[in-house]
Every structure is written in structure tokens, then in C-alpha cells.
Design a protein around this motif. Structure first.
Motif, PDB file in Angstrom:
ATOM      1  N   PHE A 130       0.820  -1.231   0.075  1.00  0.00           N
ATOM      2  CA  PHE A 130      -0.053  -0.050  -0.029  1.00  0.00           C
ATOM      3  C   PHE A 130       0.670   1.251  -0.082  1.00  0.00           C
ATOM      4  O   PHE A 130       0.353   2.416  -0.602  1.00  0.00           O
ATOM      5  N   ASN A 131       2.119   1.160   0.532  1.00  0.00           N
ATOM      6  CA  ASN A 131       3.023   2.340   0.537  1.00  0.00           C
ATOM      7  C   ASN A 131       3.365   2.870  -0.872  1.00  0.00           C
ATOM      8  O   ASN A 131       3.401   3.820  -1.255  1.00  0.00           O
ATOM      9  N   GLY A 132       3.608   1.649  -1.686  1.00  0.00           N
ATOM     10  CA  GLY A 132       3.867   1.813  -3.127  1.00  0.00           C
ATOM     11  C   GLY A 132       2.987   2.384  -3.877  1.00  0.00           C
ATOM     12  O   GLY A 132       2.896   3.295  -4.662  1.00  0.00           O
ATOM     13  N   LEU A 133       1.666   1.854  -3.578  1.00  0.00           N
ATOM     14  CA  LEU A 133       0.356   2.347  -4.296  1.00  0.00           C
ATOM     15  C   LEU A 133       0.198   3.958  -3.944  1.00  0.00           C
ATOM     16  O   LEU A 133      -0.322   4.776  -4.679  1.00  0.00           O
ATOM     17  N   ALA A 134       0.337   4.395  -2.547  1.00  0.00           N
ATOM     18  CA  ALA A 134       0.139   5.615  -1.992  1.00  0.00           C
ATOM     19  C   ALA A 134       1.383   6.601  -2.653  1.00  0.00           C
ATOM     20  O   ALA A 134       0.844   7.835  -2.958  1.00  0.00           O
ATOM     21  N   ASP A 135       2.521   6.115  -2.802  1.00  0.00           N
ATOM     22  CA  ASP A 135       3.697   7.021  -3.238  1.00  0.00           C
ATOM     23  C   ASP A 135       3.302   7.008  -4.900  1.00  0.00           C
ATOM     24  O   ASP A 135       3.403   8.200  -5.474  1.00  0.00           O
ATOM     25  N   TRP A 136       2.909   6.098  -5.591  1.00  0.00           N
ATOM     26  CA  TRP A 136       2.291   6.391  -7.140  1.00  0.00           C
ATOM     27  C   TRP A 136       1.303   7.162  -7.105  1.00  0.00           C
ATOM     28  O   TRP A 136       1.159   8.261  -8.017  1.00  0.00           O
ATOM     29  N   TRP A 137       0.078   7.185  -6.230  1.00  0.00           N
ATOM     30  CA  TRP A 137      -0.968   8.055  -6.317  1.00  0.00           C
ATOM     31  C   TRP A 137      -0.489   9.462  -6.244  1.00  0.00           C
ATOM     32  O   TRP A 137      -1.021  10.410  -6.682  1.00  0.00           O
ATOM     33  N   ASP A 138       0.519   9.726  -4.879  1.00  0.00           N
ATOM     34  CA  ASP A 138       0.706  10.969  -4.702  1.00  0.00           C
ATOM     35  C   ASP A 138       1.749  11.599  -6.008  1.00  0.00           C
ATOM     36  O   ASP A 138       1.405  12.749  -6.049  1.00  0.00           O
ATOM     37  N   TRP A 154       1.536  15.616 -10.377  1.00  0.00           N
ATOM     38  CA  TRP A 154       1.459  15.774 -11.466  1.00  0.00           C
ATOM     39  C   TRP A 154       0.256  16.272 -12.065  1.00  0.00           C
ATOM     40  O   TRP A 154       0.472  17.524 -12.832  1.00  0.00           O
ATOM     41  N   LEU A 155      -0.720  15.972 -11.998  1.00  0.00           N
ATOM     42  CA  LEU A 155      -2.097  16.511 -12.366  1.00  0.00           C
ATOM     43  C   LEU A 155      -2.411  17.764 -11.677  1.00  0.00           C
ATOM     44  O   LEU A 155      -2.790  18.702 -12.517  1.00  0.00           O
ATOM     45  N   ALA A 156      -2.066  18.277 -10.644  1.00  0.00           N
ATOM     46  CA  ALA A 156      -2.210  19.359  -9.842  1.00  0.00           C
ATOM     47  C   ALA A 156      -1.194  20.444 -10.620  1.00  0.00           C
ATOM     48  O   ALA A 156      -1.654  21.692 -10.522  1.00  0.00           O
ATOM     49  N   GLN A 157      -0.058  20.259 -10.949  1.00  0.00           N
ATOM     50  CA  GLN A 157       0.776  21.116 -11.733  1.00  0.00           C
ATOM     51  C   GLN A 157       0.514  20.897 -13.116  1.00  0.00           C
ATOM     52  O   GLN A 157       1.006  21.877 -13.774  1.00  0.00           O
ATOM     53  N   ALA A 158      -0.245  20.225 -13.713  1.00  0.00           N
ATOM     54  CA  ALA A 158      -0.295  20.236 -15.247  1.00  0.00           C
ATOM     55  C   ALA A 158      -1.268  21.583 -15.587  1.00  0.00           C
ATOM     56  O   ALA A 158      -1.923  22.309 -14.741  1.00  0.00           O
ATOM     57  N   TRP A 159      -1.086  21.786 -16.800  1.00  0.00           N
ATOM     58  CA  TRP A 159      -1.687  22.987 -17.423  1.00  0.00           C
ATOM     59  C   TRP A 159      -3.421  22.910 -17.504  1.00  0.00           C
ATOM     60  O   TRP A 159      -3.867  21.776 -17.461  1.00  0.00           O
ATOM     61  N   PHE A 160      -4.121  23.988 -17.216  1.00  0.00           N
ATOM     62  CA  PHE A 160      -5.457  23.650 -16.750  1.00  0.00           C
ATOM     63  C   PHE A 160      -6.221  22.749 -18.330  1.00  0.00           C
ATOM     64  O   PHE A 160      -7.013  22.005 -17.805  1.00  0.00           O
TER      65      PHE A 160
END
Length: 67
Positions: A2-10, A15-21
Motif C-alpha cells: 500500500f505504501n507503493g500504491l500511495a506513493d504512486w498516487w501521490d 503531476w495532475l495538480a501542476q498540469a496546465w488547466f
């Protein structure tokens, strides 16, 4: 695991939060809208199934047989 999945999701979230609108908008339309449509279709089918099972039949009310 689950740590690996959580790190991937983070990473994906960052990436999505920093992407162009416009990129965010297109991704939401391509991913979220079909998921919502599928969930609505499944819920509609389940509610229809339960409604048919719980509702009395139309022929149950007429005992004289004149239908």
C-alpha cells in the motif's frame, strides 16, 4: 504494497495538480465522465431490479380475472 500504491498516487496527483488547466480539463472529461456514466447506469439497473422485486405485480390486484 500500500505504501507503493500511495506513493504512486501521490506522484499522479502532484503531476495532475501542476498540469496546465486545459490538460486537467481534458483528463477529467476523458476519465471521470465515463466513470460517472457507468456508475449511473449500474445504479439505474440495480434500482430497477429492486423495484421489480419489491413492487406488487399488476395482476395481483385483480382477483376476478377480467383483464
Amino acid at each position: 504494497m500500500f505504501n507503493g500504491l500511495a506513493d504512486w498516487w501521490d506522484g499522479v496527483e502532484l503531476w495532475l495538480a501542476q498540469a496546465w488547466f486545459p490538460v486537467q480539463f481534458v483528463l477529467v472529461m476523458v476519465v471521470v465522465v465515463p466513470l460517472c456514466l457507468a456508475a449511473a447506469w449500474v445504479l439505474d439497473k440495480l434500482v430497477g431490479l429492486f423495484a421489480r422485486r419489491l413492487a406488487p405485480g399488476r395482476d395481483d390486484d385483480s382477483s376476478d380475472g377480467s383483464a
